[in-house]
Write a protein that holds these residues in place. Structure first.
Motif, PDB file in Angstrom:
ATOM      1  N   LYS A 119     -18.789 -27.524   6.220  1.00 12.91           N
ATOM      2  CA  LYS A 119     -18.064 -27.983   5.023  1.00 12.91           C
ATOM      3  C   LYS A 119     -16.705 -28.555   5.397  1.00 12.91           C
ATOM      4  O   LYS A 119     -16.230 -29.504   4.782  1.00 12.91           O
ATOM      5  N   GLU A 120     -16.092 -27.989   6.420  1.00 15.84           N
ATOM      6  CA  GLU A 120     -14.779 -28.477   6.858  1.00 15.84           C
ATOM      7  C   GLU A 120     -14.880 -29.887   7.432  1.00 15.84           C
ATOM      8  O   GLU A 120     -14.013 -30.725   7.188  1.00 15.84           O
ATOM      9  N   GLU A 121     -15.941 -30.143   8.196  1.00  5.07           N
ATOM     10  CA  GLU A 121     -16.122 -31.479   8.768  1.00  5.07           C
ATOM     11  C   GLU A 121     -16.417 -32.517   7.692  1.00  5.07           C
ATOM     12  O   GLU A 121     -15.931 -33.650   7.756  1.00  5.07           O
ATOM     13  N   LEU A 122     -17.238 -32.143   6.731  1.00  2.73           N
ATOM     14  CA  LEU A 122     -17.633 -33.089   5.691  1.00  2.73           C
ATOM     15  C   LEU A 122     -16.581 -33.216   4.593  1.00  2.73           C
ATOM     16  O   LEU A 122     -16.635 -34.156   3.807  1.00  2.73           O
ATOM     17  N   LYS A 123     -15.676 -32.255   4.527  1.00  3.90           N
ATOM     18  CA  LYS A 123     -14.550 -32.282   3.586  1.00  3.90           C
ATOM     19  C   LYS A 123     -15.019 -32.329   2.132  1.00  3.90           C
ATOM     20  O   LYS A 123     -16.146 -32.652   1.827  1.00  3.90           O
ATOM     21  N   THR A 124     -14.127 -31.997   1.250  1.00  7.48           N
ATOM     22  CA  THR A 124     -14.391 -32.061  -0.179  1.00  7.48           C
ATOM     23  C   THR A 124     -14.534 -33.526  -0.571  1.00  7.48           C
ATOM     24  O   THR A 124     -13.730 -34.357  -0.165  1.00  7.48           O
ATOM     25  N   GLY A 146     -18.705 -25.229 -10.795  1.00  2.94           N
ATOM     26  CA  GLY A 146     -18.620 -23.817 -10.441  1.00  2.94           C
ATOM     27  C   GLY A 146     -19.896 -23.259  -9.829  1.00  2.94           C
ATOM     28  O   GLY A 146     -19.912 -22.126  -9.362  1.00  2.94           O
ATOM     29  N   GLU A 147     -20.965 -24.029  -9.803  1.00  4.09           N
ATOM     30  CA  GLU A 147     -22.229 -23.536  -9.265  1.00  4.09           C
ATOM     31  C   GLU A 147     -22.363 -23.863  -7.778  1.00  4.09           C
ATOM     32  O   GLU A 147     -21.835 -24.863  -7.297  1.00  4.09           O
ATOM     33  N   THR A 148     -23.099 -22.985  -7.093  1.00  6.49           N
ATOM     34  CA  THR A 148     -23.453 -23.209  -5.691  1.00  6.49           C
ATOM     35  C   THR A 148     -24.965 -23.107  -5.578  1.00  6.49           C
ATOM     36  O   THR A 148     -25.553 -22.121  -6.029  1.00  6.49           O
ATOM     37  N   ILE A 186     -17.297 -38.234 -12.280  1.00  7.23           N
ATOM     38  CA  ILE A 186     -16.798 -37.926 -10.947  1.00  7.23           C
ATOM     39  C   ILE A 186     -17.112 -36.460 -10.651  1.00  7.23           C
ATOM     40  O   ILE A 186     -16.636 -35.565 -11.345  1.00  7.23           O
ATOM     41  N   VAL A 187     -17.922 -36.246  -9.618  1.00  2.25           N
ATOM     42  CA  VAL A 187     -18.295 -34.896  -9.206  1.00  2.25           C
ATOM     43  C   VAL A 187     -17.531 -34.572  -7.927  1.00  2.25           C
ATOM     44  O   VAL A 187     -17.645 -35.270  -6.931  1.00  2.25           O
ATOM     45  N   ASN A 188     -16.739 -33.509  -7.974  1.00  7.51           N
ATOM     46  CA  ASN A 188     -16.000 -33.033  -6.809  1.00  7.51           C
ATOM     47  C   ASN A 188     -16.822 -31.890  -6.220  1.00  7.51           C
ATOM     48  O   ASN A 188     -17.114 -30.909  -6.911  1.00  7.51           O
ATOM     49  N   PHE A 189     -17.206 -32.011  -4.936  1.00 10.13           N
ATOM     50  CA  PHE A 189     -18.085 -31.000  -4.359  1.00 10.13           C
ATOM     51  C   PHE A 189     -17.840 -30.838  -2.864  1.00 10.13           C
ATOM     52  O   PHE A 189     -17.243 -31.692  -2.214  1.00 10.13           O
ATOM     53  N   ASN A 190     -18.328 -29.715  -2.332  1.00  8.81           N
ATOM     54  CA  ASN A 190     -18.344 -29.410  -0.900  1.00  8.81           C
ATOM     55  C   ASN A 190     -19.793 -29.163  -0.507  1.00  8.81           C
ATOM     56  O   ASN A 190     -20.575 -28.655  -1.313  1.00  8.81           O
ATOM     57  N   PHE A 191     -20.128 -29.482   0.739  1.00  9.59           N
ATOM     58  CA  PHE A 191     -21.474 -29.184   1.212  1.00  9.59           C
ATOM     59  C   PHE A 191     -21.478 -29.103   2.729  1.00  9.59           C
ATOM     60  O   PHE A 191     -20.547 -29.541   3.398  1.00  9.59           O
ATOM     61  N   ASN A 192     -22.531 -28.474   3.245  1.00 12.72           N
ATOM     62  CA  ASN A 192     -22.768 -28.458   4.688  1.00 12.72           C
ATOM     63  C   ASN A 192     -24.204 -28.890   4.929  1.00 12.72           C
ATOM     64  O   ASN A 192     -24.983 -29.004   3.982  1.00 12.72           O
TER      65      ASN A 192
END
Length: 179
Positions: free
Chosen positions: A110-115, A139-141, A92-98
């Motif tokens: 990122k807010e629209e796509l949510k975590t 922890g990487e971006t 399970i990968v928890n991530f944010n993106f735009n």
């Protein structure tokens, strides 16, 4: 007289009854559509590649690398090889993106796509992002540049992403949980 009528009837039926003949096709496919499609897709790929290369040249502070999967990326935040493991099938990968266009226009924040929590290779996610997550540790971006065939392709997302649109995405992996 009846014999003559019966013979005449049989003879008439024999002349009118033929073996069935195959219908001729209404259209003949020559394969030209496929050939034209290949040519069109090659031109599209070349145009996108030139646009992506032009975008990369404008990025003075970022050093983009080509991946073996057919997209470009740069590591904005690196945690180190020993810090955590790369995700594996089912993790399970928890991530944010735009998502942004090559001209910098923000398409989805990122807010629209949510975590998101994503079970690696077990859920629907566009190809480029799925492959990009495989290269990241917790922890990487990373900033990715996805050509349209690695993003939403010919149809777009039928909302804000148009057809054949290359995308830029900044992705942060928050955590990776073992399967």
């Amino acid at each position: 007289m009846n014999k003559r009528l019966v013979l005449l009837f049989v003879f008439a039926c024999a002349l009118s009854c033929k073996t069935p003949e195959a219908r001729k096709p209404e259209t003949v496919k020559s394969g030209s559509f496929i050939s034209e499609s290949v040519i069109r897709n090659k031109k599209l790929y070349e145009a996108e590649e030139k646009a992506i290369e032009a975008y990369i040249k404008t990025q003075d502070t970022k050093q983009f690398m080509a991946s073996e999967y057919g997209f470009w990326y740069t590591q904005d935040t690196v945690v180190g090889v020993n810090a955590s493991k790369l995700p594996e099938f089912g993790d399970i990968v928890n991530f944010n993106f735009n998502l942004s266009a090559l001209d910098g226009t923000l398409i989805y924040s990122k807010e629209e796509l949510k975590t998101r929590d994503y079970a690696m290779d077990q859920e629907a996610l566009f190809t480029g992002l799925r492959e990009g997550l495989k290269e990241m540790r917790a922890g990487e971006t990373f900033t990715f540049i996805f050509p349209s065939q690695k993003a939403y392709g010919y149809y777009g997302d039928e909302n804000r992403i148009g057809r054949n649109t290359p995308l830029i995405s900044e992705v942060t992996v928050n955590s990776i949980t073992n399967k």
